[in-house]
Design a protein around this motif. Structure first.
Motif, PDB file in Angstrom:
ATOM      1  N   ARG A 106      31.744  68.694  56.616  1.00  3.17           N
ATOM      2  CA  ARG A 106      31.068  67.399  56.746  1.00  3.17           C
ATOM      3  C   ARG A 106      31.278  66.583  55.483  1.00  3.17           C
ATOM      4  O   ARG A 106      31.096  67.072  54.371  1.00  3.17           O
ATOM      5  CB  ARG A 106      29.579  67.604  57.030  1.00  3.17           C
ATOM      6  CG  ARG A 106      29.336  68.240  58.378  1.00  3.17           C
ATOM      7  CD  ARG A 106      27.883  68.322  58.725  1.00  3.17           C
ATOM      8  NE  ARG A 106      27.319  67.016  59.065  1.00  3.17           N
ATOM      9  CZ  ARG A 106      26.197  66.872  59.762  1.00  3.17           C
ATOM     10  NH1 ARG A 106      25.545  67.941  60.175  1.00  3.17           N
ATOM     11  NH2 ARG A 106      25.711  65.682  60.025  1.00  3.17           N
ATOM     12  N   ASP A 107      31.664  65.358  55.689  1.00  7.03           N
ATOM     13  CA  ASP A 107      31.928  64.445  54.578  1.00  7.03           C
ATOM     14  C   ASP A 107      31.169  63.146  54.800  1.00  7.03           C
ATOM     15  O   ASP A 107      30.970  62.721  55.937  1.00  7.03           O
ATOM     16  CB  ASP A 107      33.420  64.113  54.479  1.00  7.03           C
ATOM     17  CG  ASP A 107      34.248  65.294  54.020  1.00  7.03           C
ATOM     18  OD1 ASP A 107      35.372  65.450  54.527  1.00  7.03           O
ATOM     19  OD2 ASP A 107      33.771  66.057  53.162  1.00  7.03           O
ATOM     20  N   ALA A 108      30.807  62.507  53.707  1.00  6.29           N
ATOM     21  CA  ALA A 108      30.250  61.152  53.752  1.00  6.29           C
ATOM     22  C   ALA A 108      31.382  60.193  53.444  1.00  6.29           C
ATOM     23  O   ALA A 108      31.974  60.255  52.369  1.00  6.29           O
ATOM     24  CB  ALA A 108      29.130  61.000  52.746  1.00  6.29           C
ATOM     25  N   VAL A 109      31.693  59.326  54.390  1.00  2.00           N
ATOM     26  CA  VAL A 109      32.793  58.379  54.243  1.00  2.00           C
ATOM     27  C   VAL A 109      32.216  56.984  54.049  1.00  2.00           C
ATOM     28  O   VAL A 109      31.256  56.588  54.737  1.00  2.00           O
ATOM     29  CB  VAL A 109      33.707  58.407  55.476  1.00  2.00           C
ATOM     30  CG1 VAL A 109      34.844  57.402  55.322  1.00  2.00           C
ATOM     31  CG2 VAL A 109      34.266  59.814  55.692  1.00  2.00           C
ATOM     32  N   TRP A 110      32.804  56.236  53.129  1.00  2.00           N
ATOM     33  CA  TRP A 110      32.337  54.880  52.814  1.00  2.00           C
ATOM     34  C   TRP A 110      33.450  53.866  53.040  1.00  2.00           C
ATOM     35  O   TRP A 110      34.617  54.162  52.779  1.00  2.00           O
ATOM     36  CB  TRP A 110      31.892  54.790  51.366  1.00  2.00           C
ATOM     37  CG  TRP A 110      30.676  55.592  51.052  1.00  2.00           C
ATOM     38  CD1 TRP A 110      30.628  56.893  50.646  1.00  2.00           C
ATOM     39  CD2 TRP A 110      29.316  55.154  51.135  1.00  2.00           C
ATOM     40  NE1 TRP A 110      29.323  57.285  50.472  1.00  2.00           N
ATOM     41  CE2 TRP A 110      28.494  56.238  50.762  1.00  2.00           C
ATOM     42  CE3 TRP A 110      28.711  53.950  51.491  1.00  2.00           C
ATOM     43  CZ2 TRP A 110      27.098  56.155  50.728  1.00  2.00           C
ATOM     44  CZ3 TRP A 110      27.322  53.855  51.451  1.00  2.00           C
ATOM     45  CH2 TRP A 110      26.539  54.952  51.086  1.00  2.00           C
ATOM     46  N   GLY A 111      33.075  52.673  53.463  1.00  3.76           N
ATOM     47  CA  GLY A 111      34.007  51.562  53.496  1.00  3.76           C
ATOM     48  C   GLY A 111      34.082  50.915  52.131  1.00  3.76           C
ATOM     49  O   GLY A 111      33.405  51.310  51.176  1.00  3.76           O
ATOM     50  N   GLN A 112      34.905  49.857  52.048  1.00  2.00           N
ATOM     51  CA  GLN A 112      35.126  49.213  50.760  1.00  2.00           C
ATOM     52  C   GLN A 112      34.065  48.163  50.449  1.00  2.00           C
ATOM     53  O   GLN A 112      33.967  47.696  49.316  1.00  2.00           O
ATOM     54  CB  GLN A 112      36.514  48.563  50.739  1.00  2.00           C
ATOM     55  CG  GLN A 112      36.604  47.181  51.392  1.00  2.00           C
ATOM     56  CD  GLN A 112      36.495  47.210  52.900  1.00  2.00           C
ATOM     57  OE1 GLN A 112      36.527  48.283  53.520  1.00  2.00           O
ATOM     58  NE2 GLN A 112      36.374  46.046  53.521  1.00  2.00           N
TER      59      GLN A 112
END
Length: 120
Positions: A106-112
């Motif tokens: 599980r990863d936390a992904v962020w936009g720019q």
């Protein structure tokens, strides 16, 4: 690997509206919770609104009744309809996703991020 891209930010007068979009791309086993955060200059990044894959939502007290989060599970996209905007809503808005990748991690992904500026 999942990537998130936000759009829809801009400059608006107090009392106006904006609609933010967050589109995802890439491959994952699943995208779980998704959310919008915001960060004003000199302040920490705070949760604005979140939405589970089943549709349950939660909002920061400061935006309840003014902002609405939507999710398109087929596209793994989320949207933030922002009404009755105030100068205090000025911030960079970030999309976030809780992703389970193909390896099970599980990863936390962020936009720019996308800038929202509300003038008084």
């Amino acid at each position: 690997q999942v990537q998130l891209v936000e759009s829809g930010g801009g400059l608006v007068q107090a009392g106006g509206s904006l609609r933010l979009s967050c589109d995802s791309s890439g491959v994952a086993f699943s995208i779980n919770n998704m959310a919008w955060y915001r960060q004003a200059p000199g302040k920490q990044r705070d949760l604005v609104a979140g939405i589970r894959s089943g549709g349950d939502t939660n909002y920061a007290d400061s935006v309840k009744g003014r902002f609405t989060i939507h999710r398109d599970n087929a596209k793994n996209s989320i949207y933030l309809q922002m009404n009755s905007l105030k100068p205090d809503d000025t911030a960079v808005y970030y999309c976030n996703a809780d992703v389970t990748n193909l390896g099970g991690r599980r990863d936390a992904v962020w936009g720019q991020g996308t800038q929202v500026t509300v003038s008084s």
